[in-house]
Design an enzyme around this catalytic site. Sequence first.
Site, PDB file in Angstrom:
ATOM      1  N   ARG A  98       0.807  -1.239   0.000  1.00 54.05           N
ATOM      2  CA  ARG A  98       0.000   0.000   0.000  1.00 54.05           C
ATOM      3  C   ARG A  98       0.832   1.278   0.000  1.00 54.05           C
ATOM      4  NH1 ARG A  98      -3.997  -2.117   4.651  1.00 54.05           N
ATOM      5  NH2 ARG A  98      -5.237  -3.548   3.384  1.00 54.05           N
ATOM      6  N   CYS A 131      -9.576  -1.575   5.261  1.00 51.58           N
ATOM      7  CA  CYS A 131     -11.034  -1.425   5.363  1.00 51.58           C
ATOM      8  C   CYS A 131     -11.449  -0.133   6.076  1.00 51.58           C
ATOM      9  CB  CYS A 131     -11.633  -2.634   6.080  1.00 51.58           C
ATOM     10  SG  CYS A 131     -10.670  -3.171   7.499  1.00 51.58           S
ATOM     11  N   ARG A 233     -11.542  -2.933  18.610  1.00 50.84           N
ATOM     12  CA  ARG A 233     -12.303  -4.117  18.167  1.00 50.84           C
ATOM     13  C   ARG A 233     -13.507  -4.304  19.080  1.00 50.84           C
ATOM     14  NH1 ARG A 233     -11.222  -5.963  13.402  1.00 50.84           N
ATOM     15  NH2 ARG A 233      -9.006  -6.008  13.884  1.00 50.84           N
ATOM     16  N   HIS A 240     -17.701  -2.184  10.120  1.00 48.69           N
ATOM     17  CA  HIS A 240     -16.940  -1.249  10.957  1.00 48.69           C
ATOM     18  C   HIS A 240     -17.717   0.064  11.097  1.00 48.69           C
ATOM     19  CE1 HIS A 240     -13.742  -4.016  10.650  1.00 48.69           C
ATOM     20  NE2 HIS A 240     -12.880  -3.363   9.904  1.00 48.69           N
ATOM     21  N   ASN A 313     -17.192  -4.086   6.252  1.00 49.75           N
ATOM     22  CA  ASN A 313     -15.742  -4.113   6.018  1.00 49.75           C
ATOM     23  C   ASN A 313     -15.319  -5.212   5.062  1.00 49.75           C
ATOM     24  OD1 ASN A 313     -16.634  -5.612   8.452  1.00 49.75           O
ATOM     25  ND2 ASN A 313     -14.555  -6.393   8.415  1.00 49.75           N
TER      26      ASN A 313
END
Length: 335
Positions: A98, A131, A233, A240, A313
């Site tokens: 990325r 995500c 989380r 999400h 997500n």
Amino acid sequence: MKIAVVGATGMVGGVMLQVLEERMGRRVGTLLPVASARSIGKTVRFMGREVPVVGLEEAVHARPDLALFSAGGGTSLEWAPRFAEAGSIVIDNSSAWRMDPDKLLIVPEVNGHLLAGKDFSKGGIIANPNCSTIQMAMALAPLHARYTVQRVVVSTYQSVTGTGMKAVQQLHDERGGKEVAGERAYPFRIEGNVLARCDVFLDNGYTKEEMKLVWETGKILDPAIRVTATAVRVPVTGGHSEAVNVQFARDFHLHEVQELLAAAPGIVVEDDPANDVYPMPLHAQGKDAVFVGRLRRDESLPNTLNMWVVADNLRKGAATNAVQIAEALFPPPVA
Ligand code: A2P
């Protein structure tokens, strides 16, 4: 088209198969579902057929047009270049590529135009963002274009599906009052709990997930945007959620913010507090849109907005975004 899905037996891979079927369907002439050696002999269901799982070596030799990767960073680091050398276009869902300055990091609705500037005729690697970043970038993009985002403070409430099959199993077992079968995804109970840690801790005290929001938002939208994040989380499977505080260079009218978001492709505004309408993961699950609501002025600072952003997500945060990139590269033939 010949398409490999690397990680086809996994959480995101399974949704990739589903989204490929929905969006590309019969254009997929050959599907190569790829997984680890322990899955050889298994099958996955695609277009009503059982398709046998193959290994990476067999898949790369088949020289697919497209390879969608979601089998972890290690597999992507080693194998994505091999597929690209064989002429495939790799769309990689891991974090491996990325931030590589030579690789595009694409959210089609936000910076999909960059794809046209690169030659993929001999293969290549394109990164699919994290995500949490995808849904935030989707909501920020139309507002950045109008008011110039200067700083973002984001707190996430992330579904266990983002950690993969083991995490969903752990949640279900704990919810059912059973011993957790197999290896645990989290060192602590997730059911009835909230874990202020997604991904690994880094030397600066942030988690890698938090820094992905910082790094990737800069690369996709604008490196001048300052971002700080807390990634959490929660015992949820549908998607999400994110509380996003955005400071702009210019002031805004809330009704115009709502209009800009509603007009942006891929965004659905759900913002009617009087009728208890706001986004939630239970409603976002299985959908491709990014849902935005709870739009309100941050009364403690000038030019600052609070919003609540929710998306599935596994779909827009992973599989759908990857397949949208594929669609942009291989547009359907004009009828
Ligand atoms: P397998 O099912 O054979 O382990 P999840 O994120 O839901 O845990 O899924 C991870 C996916 O990545 C699975 O399809 C898994 O296959 C695949 N995978 C993991 N390691 C490798 C590897 N070394 N080579 C190919 N696929 C892998």
